[in-house]
Design a protein around this motif. Structure first.
Motif, PDB file in Angstrom:
ATOM      1  N   SER A   1      15.930  -7.413  -1.527  1.00  0.00           N
ATOM      2  CA  SER A   1      17.124  -8.226  -1.318  1.00  0.00           C
ATOM      3  C   SER A   1      16.767  -9.692  -1.165  1.00  0.00           C
ATOM      4  N   ASP A   2      17.792 -10.566  -1.328  1.00  0.00           N
ATOM      5  CA  ASP A   2      17.576 -11.999  -1.135  1.00  0.00           C
ATOM      6  C   ASP A   2      17.106 -12.289   0.278  1.00  0.00           C
ATOM      7  N   ALA A   3      17.659 -11.566   1.272  1.00  0.00           N
ATOM      8  CA  ALA A   3      17.255 -11.770   2.668  1.00  0.00           C
ATOM      9  C   ALA A   3      15.772 -11.491   2.852  1.00  0.00           C
ATOM     10  N   LYS A   4      15.268 -10.436   2.209  1.00  0.00           N
ATOM     11  CA  LYS A   4      13.852 -10.096   2.346  1.00  0.00           C
ATOM     12  C   LYS A   4      12.975 -11.119   1.628  1.00  0.00           C
ATOM     13  N   ARG A   5      13.434 -11.617   0.489  1.00  0.00           N
ATOM     14  CA  ARG A   5      12.643 -12.602  -0.260  1.00  0.00           C
ATOM     15  C   ARG A   5      12.497 -13.926   0.503  1.00  0.00           C
ATOM     16  N   SER A   6      13.544 -14.300   1.237  1.00  0.00           N
ATOM     17  CA  SER A   6      13.534 -15.602   1.910  1.00  0.00           C
ATOM     18  C   SER A   6      12.922 -15.544   3.299  1.00  0.00           C
ATOM     19  N   ALA A   7      12.596 -14.350   3.784  1.00  0.00           N
ATOM     20  CA  ALA A   7      12.062 -14.213   5.147  1.00  0.00           C
ATOM     21  C   ALA A   7      10.669 -14.839   5.225  1.00  0.00           C
ATOM     22  N   SER A   8      10.426 -15.562   6.295  1.00  0.00           N
ATOM     23  CA  SER A   8       9.133 -16.222   6.483  1.00  0.00           C
ATOM     24  C   SER A   8       8.307 -15.479   7.524  1.00  0.00           C
ATOM     25  N   MET A   9       6.975 -15.524   7.365  1.00  0.00           N
ATOM     26  CA  MET A   9       6.071 -14.823   8.258  1.00  0.00           C
ATOM     27  C   MET A   9       5.717 -15.681   9.477  1.00  0.00           C
ATOM     28  N   PRO A  10       5.603 -15.060  10.647  1.00  0.00           N
ATOM     29  CA  PRO A  10       5.183 -15.793  11.848  1.00  0.00           C
ATOM     30  C   PRO A  10       3.744 -16.300  11.708  1.00  0.00           C
ATOM     31  N   ALA A  11       3.471 -17.404  12.371  1.00  0.00           N
ATOM     32  CA  ALA A  11       2.134 -17.989  12.326  1.00  0.00           C
ATOM     33  C   ALA A  11       1.113 -17.037  12.940  1.00  0.00           C
ATOM     34  N   GLY A  12      -0.052 -16.971  12.324  1.00  0.00           N
ATOM     35  CA  GLY A  12      -1.155 -16.187  12.862  1.00  0.00           C
ATOM     36  C   GLY A  12      -1.148 -14.728  12.466  1.00  0.00           C
ATOM     37  N   ALA A  13      -0.069 -14.263  11.836  1.00  0.00           N
ATOM     38  CA  ALA A  13       0.039 -12.852  11.471  1.00  0.00           C
ATOM     39  C   ALA A  13      -0.274 -12.648  10.000  1.00  0.00           C
ATOM     40  N   VAL A  14      -0.871 -11.516   9.696  1.00  0.00           N
ATOM     41  CA  VAL A  14      -1.134 -11.101   8.320  1.00  0.00           C
ATOM     42  C   VAL A  14      -0.192  -9.951   8.000  1.00  0.00           C
ATOM     43  N   GLN A  15       0.472 -10.012   6.849  1.00  0.00           N
ATOM     44  CA  GLN A  15       1.334  -8.902   6.458  1.00  0.00           C
ATOM     45  C   GLN A  15       0.492  -7.780   5.881  1.00  0.00           C
ATOM     46  N   ARG A  16       0.750  -6.562   6.338  1.00  0.00           N
ATOM     47  CA  ARG A  16       0.086  -5.377   5.809  1.00  0.00           C
ATOM     48  C   ARG A  16       1.117  -4.495   5.109  1.00  0.00           C
ATOM     49  N   ARG A  17       0.652  -3.757   4.113  1.00  0.00           N
ATOM     50  CA  ARG A  17       1.507  -2.816   3.399  1.00  0.00           C
ATOM     51  C   ARG A  17       0.892  -1.423   3.451  1.00  0.00           C
ATOM     52  N   ALA A  18       1.750  -0.410   3.549  1.00  0.00           N
ATOM     53  CA  ALA A  18       1.312   0.975   3.521  1.00  0.00           C
ATOM     54  C   ALA A  18       2.347   1.773   2.748  1.00  0.00           C
ATOM     55  N   GLN A  19       1.992   2.991   2.384  1.00  0.00           N
ATOM     56  CA  GLN A  19       2.872   3.841   1.602  1.00  0.00           C
ATOM     57  C   GLN A  19       2.922   5.221   2.223  1.00  0.00           C
ATOM     58  N   ASN A  20       4.121   5.702   2.534  1.00  0.00           N
ATOM     59  CA  ASN A  20       4.312   7.080   2.979  1.00  0.00           C
ATOM     60  C   ASN A  20       5.159   7.777   1.928  1.00  0.00           C
ATOM     61  N   GLY A  21       4.489   8.462   1.003  1.00  0.00           N
ATOM     62  CA  GLY A  21       5.202   9.035  -0.131  1.00  0.00           C
ATOM     63  C   GLY A  21       5.786   7.927  -0.989  1.00  0.00           C
ATOM     64  N   LYS A  22       7.091   7.956  -1.177  1.00  0.00           N
ATOM     65  CA  LYS A  22       7.751   6.938  -1.994  1.00  0.00           C
ATOM     66  C   LYS A  22       8.234   5.749  -1.168  1.00  0.00           C
ATOM     67  N   VAL A  23       8.036   5.788   0.143  1.00  0.00           N
ATOM     68  CA  VAL A  23       8.559   4.740   1.024  1.00  0.00           C
ATOM     69  C   VAL A  23       7.480   3.700   1.307  1.00  0.00           C
ATOM     70  N   GLY A  24       7.721   2.467   0.866  1.00  0.00           N
ATOM     71  CA  GLY A  24       6.816   1.365   1.159  1.00  0.00           C
ATOM     72  C   GLY A  24       7.085   0.809   2.544  1.00  0.00           C
ATOM     73  N   LEU A  25       6.022   0.583   3.286  1.00  0.00           N
ATOM     74  CA  LEU A  25       6.131   0.134   4.670  1.00  0.00           C
ATOM     75  C   LEU A  25       5.435  -1.208   4.854  1.00  0.00           C
ATOM     76  N   SER A  26       5.944  -1.996   5.805  1.00  0.00           N
ATOM     77  CA  SER A  26       5.384  -3.322   6.078  1.00  0.00           C
ATOM     78  C   SER A  26       5.111  -3.469   7.571  1.00  0.00           C
ATOM     79  N   ALA A  27       4.120  -4.271   7.897  1.00  0.00           N
ATOM     80  CA  ALA A  27       3.791  -4.550   9.298  1.00  0.00           C
ATOM     81  C   ALA A  27       3.171  -5.936   9.395  1.00  0.00           C
ATOM     82  N   LEU A  28       3.191  -6.483  10.592  1.00  0.00           N
ATOM     83  CA  LEU A  28       2.526  -7.749  10.890  1.00  0.00           C
ATOM     84  C   LEU A  28       1.328  -7.461  11.773  1.00  0.00           C
TER      85      LEU A  28
END
Length: 278
Positions: free
Chosen positions: A2-29
């Protein structure tokens, strides 16, 4: 995405991580630090970035990871799959992918239910549990005190361009910075995810998990919380006398937003004593 997800900015000092549970993509800081890691699972409409101010205030030497639960933030929003089993399985994926050994699991509200359920399903994986103001609805027919419309209308209002002043009506004690966090990240919350999770609050009984958790557990609740009332806290203590029970003065359900100093003091004590003992 979505546009909201595209425009979201990351907090300083954090690295975005990605994981996959089956077909569901997951995100974390992920904020770097020492072991054991503190893995935070937020509430029903709190994407990971809305907890950045808590991570900053904690000032822990530990690694801290905050999840975007499925249906929130930068994680995928599947059509179905919002039961505790689904969320707990996502949590296990993160523990395995990030190779976390005996992490300290901290969950707030919906997240509190998730970390307790995780510990029951996979005993021995978590080092400790910090369970913050879990919804007790679903037990003895008790309703969840916050109506579904509160969440849905909040998402729609923020998505439609709500102002800071209009948002303040629902959280008059919050700072401008916290309200701006809410305005930015609420649109990334899926209505179907929120509705399904809210309905599960009434079908899944937290007490069934709480009375048989395995890890050393600490329950934090707000003095003025309508979710964990004084009676509810007493019932929790009766169900699991071995846990520690910490009441945060002047706080409602949104404890870190209501009394950040007391909340961070309680969490730091638990985490640092755990690290020292290990």
């Amino acid at each position: 995405m979505s546009d909201a997800k595209r425009s979201a900015s990351m907090p300083a000092g954090a690295v975005q991580r990605r994981a996959q549970n089956g077909k569901v993509g997951l995100s974390a800081l992920d904020w770097p630090g020492q072991a054991p890691a503190v893995l935070i699972v937020p509430g029903i409409t709190s994407p990971a970035a809305t907890w950045a101010f808590v991570v900053e205030a904690l000032k822990l030497p530990n690694r801290v990871i905050v999840l975007d639960s499925r249906g929130r933030g930068l994680s995928d929003a599947p059509e179905t799959g919002y039961a505790l089993d689904d969320y707990a399985a996502d949590l296990r994926v993160w523990c395995e992918q990030l190779q976390l050994e005996s992490p300290i699991l901290l969950g707030h509200s919906m997240g509190a239910r998730i970390v307790a359920h995780f510990d029951v399903l996979w005993p021995g994986l978590a080092g400790r549990l910090i369970v913050v103001d879990p919804p007790l609805s679903g037990h003895d027919g008790a309703p969840y005190p916050i109506p579904l419309n509160f969440y849905i209308e909040g998402i729609r209002s923020a998505s439609a361009g709500a102002t800071l002043e209009s948002m303040r009506k629902s959280a008059p004690s919050w700072s401008d910075a916290r309200l701006l966090d809410r305005l930015q990240w609420l649109p990334t919350c899926s209505e179907k995810a929120v509705e399904a999770s809210w309905r599960m609050f009434h079908q899944e009984d937290f007490f069934l998990s709480w009375k048989v958790v395995n890890a050393r557990s600490h329950l934090i609740f707000g003095e003025n919380s309508q979710v964990v009332t004084a009676q509810g806290a007493a019932e929790l203590q009766q169900a699991l006398p071995s846990a520690d029970y910490i009441r945060i003065p002047g706080a409602g359900h949104m404890i870190p937003w209501d009394n950040l100093p007391a909340f961070t003091e309680a969490v730091r004590h638990i985490v640092l004593s755990s690290t020292s003992n290990s």
